[in-house]
Motif scaffolding. Structure first.
Motif, short mmCIF file in Angstrom:
data_model
loop_
_atom_site.label_atom_id
_atom_site.label_comp_id
_atom_site.label_asym_id
_atom_site.label_seq_id
_atom_site.Cartn_x
_atom_site.Cartn_y
_atom_site.Cartn_z
N ARG A 49 0.83 -1.21 0.00
CA ARG A 49 0.00 0.00 0.00
C ARG A 49 0.86 1.26 0.00
O ARG A 49 0.52 2.24 -0.67
CB ARG A 49 -0.94 0.00 1.21
CG ARG A 49 -2.01 -1.08 1.11
CD ARG A 49 -3.10 -0.90 2.14
NE ARG A 49 -4.08 -1.97 2.03
CZ ARG A 49 -5.31 -1.90 2.51
NH1 ARG A 49 -5.71 -0.81 3.14
NH2 ARG A 49 -6.15 -2.92 2.37
N GLN A 50 1.96 1.24 0.76
CA GLN A 50 2.86 2.39 0.77
C GLN A 50 3.48 2.62 -0.60
O GLN A 50 3.57 3.76 -1.07
CB GLN A 50 3.97 2.18 1.81
CG GLN A 50 3.51 2.31 3.26
CD GLN A 50 2.97 3.71 3.57
OE1 GLN A 50 1.77 3.92 3.70
NE2 GLN A 50 3.87 4.67 3.67
N ASN A 51 3.91 1.54 -1.25
CA ASN A 51 4.51 1.65 -2.58
C ASN A 51 3.52 2.19 -3.60
O ASN A 51 3.86 3.03 -4.44
CB ASN A 51 5.06 0.29 -3.04
CG ASN A 51 6.28 -0.13 -2.25
OD1 ASN A 51 6.98 0.70 -1.69
ND2 ASN A 51 6.53 -1.43 -2.19
N ARG A 52 2.27 1.70 -3.53
CA ARG A 52 1.24 2.18 -4.47
C ARG A 52 0.91 3.64 -4.21
O ARG A 52 0.65 4.41 -5.13
CB ARG A 52 -0.01 1.32 -4.39
CG ARG A 52 0.13 0.01 -5.16
CD ARG A 52 -1.17 -0.77 -5.25
NE ARG A 52 -1.45 -1.48 -4.01
CZ ARG A 52 -2.62 -1.51 -3.39
NH1 ARG A 52 -3.62 -0.80 -3.87
NH2 ARG A 52 -2.79 -2.21 -2.29
N LYS A 53 0.93 4.05 -2.94
CA LYS A 53 0.68 5.45 -2.59
C LYS A 53 1.77 6.35 -3.17
O LYS A 53 1.49 7.40 -3.74
CB LYS A 53 0.61 5.61 -1.07
CG LYS A 53 0.34 7.05 -0.62
CD LYS A 53 0.34 7.16 0.90
CE LYS A 53 0.12 8.61 1.34
NZ LYS A 53 0.14 8.76 2.81
N ILE A 54 3.03 5.91 -3.02
CA ILE A 54 4.15 6.69 -3.53
C ILE A 54 4.07 6.80 -5.06
O ILE A 54 4.29 7.87 -5.64
CB ILE A 54 5.49 6.07 -3.09
CG1 ILE A 54 5.67 6.22 -1.58
CG2 ILE A 54 6.67 6.71 -3.84
CD1 ILE A 54 6.81 5.40 -1.01
N GLU A 55 3.74 5.69 -5.71
CA GLU A 55 3.58 5.69 -7.17
C GLU A 55 2.49 6.66 -7.59
O GLU A 55 2.63 7.41 -8.57
CB GLU A 55 3.25 4.28 -7.67
CG GLU A 55 4.43 3.33 -7.67
CD GLU A 55 4.03 1.92 -8.09
OE1 GLU A 55 2.91 1.76 -8.63
OE2 GLU A 55 4.82 0.99 -7.87
N ARG A 56 1.39 6.66 -6.86
CA ARG A 56 0.25 7.55 -7.18
C ARG A 56 0.65 9.02 -6.98
O ARG A 56 0.37 9.87 -7.83
CB ARG A 56 -0.94 7.19 -6.31
CG ARG A 56 -2.21 7.96 -6.63
CD ARG A 56 -3.39 7.44 -5.83
NE ARG A 56 -3.26 7.69 -4.41
CZ ARG A 56 -3.00 6.77 -3.49
NH1 ARG A 56 -2.83 5.51 -3.85
NH2 ARG A 56 -2.89 7.08 -2.21
N LEU A 57 1.32 9.31 -5.86
CA LEU A 57 1.74 10.68 -5.59
C LEU A 57 2.74 11.17 -6.63
O LEU A 57 2.67 12.32 -7.08
CB LEU A 57 2.36 10.77 -4.19
CG LEU A 57 1.41 10.63 -2.99
CD1 LEU A 57 2.21 10.46 -1.71
CD2 LEU A 57 0.47 11.82 -2.89
N THR A 58 3.67 10.29 -7.02
CA THR A 58 4.70 10.66 -8.00
C THR A 58 4.08 10.90 -9.37
O THR A 58 4.45 11.86 -10.06
CB THR A 58 5.77 9.55 -8.09
OG1 THR A 58 6.33 9.33 -6.79
CG2 THR A 58 6.87 9.93 -9.05
N LYS A 59 3.13 10.06 -9.75
CA LYS A 59 2.46 10.23 -11.04
C LYS A 59 1.66 11.53 -11.07
O LYS A 59 1.68 12.27 -12.06
CB LYS A 59 1.53 9.03 -11.30
CG LYS A 59 0.87 9.05 -12.66
CD LYS A 59 0.02 7.81 -12.88
CE LYS A 59 -0.63 7.84 -14.26
NZ LYS A 59 -1.48 6.63 -14.48
N THR A 60 0.97 11.84 -9.98
CA THR A 60 0.16 13.06 -9.90
C THR A 60 1.03 14.31 -9.95
O THR A 60 0.63 15.34 -10.50
CB THR A 60 -0.67 13.06 -8.60
OG1 THR A 60 -1.49 11.89 -8.58
CG2 THR A 60 -1.56 14.29 -8.50
N ALA A 61 2.24 14.23 -9.39
CA ALA A 61 3.13 15.39 -9.33
C ALA A 61 3.59 15.84 -10.71
O ALA A 61 3.83 17.02 -10.94
CB ALA A 61 4.35 15.08 -8.45
#
Length: 243
Positions: A49-61
């Motif tokens: 879940r942490q990895n998917r959150k980081i991926e989502r935040l990075t993509k949104t940025a």
């Protein structure tokens, strides 16, 4: 029994746990006690879940560069304080709602450094958005025409870290000046902003224009901000010479 358990995990969207459970079933060499298995499955789900959150935040940025703090070049000629930059990696400046102003001539690595800090912030769970300053102001002008301006401004305000790159390439007109004032006012004392510019901070007053507004913006932006002035030759030129 195992098939039913896996189906229930899928319905609950416990994808990290599914992978860990499958690994435990296929491994004959590892034997878990009940509490060890529960700890292993829980940790695997947490990590996923942490990895998917980081991926989502990075993509949104929507960063310009896939940059990491570990790859920053601290060559003496660049005038980079390694201790200062590494302190920024802790993201304490975001927790303290502080700003960072990065200046230097074209190609010296301002965008890379700003992007690396942004990636670091995403890895720690902060909401980040990266913009080329001119493209941001163009987008905001368009949003005024289509009625989505308030929505865009509110979205910017919610970001823990806003990165404005290539600021000052064009002088601000009246609309952009007021939009910039609104962005900085909304974030002042509440959120962090990184601005990268080829121009020294002392020249920003002229770029913003209209003395009263420029004074107000710079007072909020520059006061107690961390400053980094990168020197040295163009990193792009260095890379070309290597090849």
């Amino acid at each position: 029994m195992n098939t039913q358990t896996l189906d229930q995990m899928k319905q609950l969207r416990l994808y990290g746990m599914i992978r860990a459970f499958n690994t435990s079933l296929s491994s004959d060499s590892i034997e878990y006690t009940n509490d060890e298995l529960i700890a292993y499955l829980t940790q695997s789900e947490w990590d996923d879940r942490q990895n998917r959150k980081i991926e989502r935040l990075t993509k949104t940025a929507r960063f310009r560069y896939s940059a990491v703090m570990e790859n920053i070049d601290y060559d003496r000629s660049r005038n980079l304080d390694k201790n200062q930059v590494q302190r920024f990696a802790s993201c304490d400046f975001i927790k303290k709602k502080e700003n960072i102003l990065i200046t230097g001539s074209t190609g010296v690595g301002k965008s890379y450094l700003a992007s690396a800090m942004g990636h670091q912030a995403c890895s720690q769970g902060f909401r980040v958005m990266y913009f080329n300053a001119n493209k941001l102001f163009t987008m905001l002008k368009t949003s005024k025409a289509d009625g989505s301006y308030v929505k865009q401004i509110n979205r910017l305000e919610r970001q823990d870290l806003l990165i404005l790159d290539d600021f000052g390439l064009k002088a601000l007109d009246t609309l952009n000046r007021h939009s910039f004032m609104e962005i900085i006012e909304d974030r002042h004392g509440k959120r962090s902003t990184i601005i990268a510019s080829q121009l020294p901070v002392e020249a920003w007053h002229e770029i913003i224009g209209e003395q009263t507004i420029a004074d107000a913006i710079l007072d909020r932006l520059v006061h107690s901000a961390h400053r980094i002035n990168i020197k040295g030759e163009s990193m792009r030129k260095k890379l070309r010479n290597k090849h």
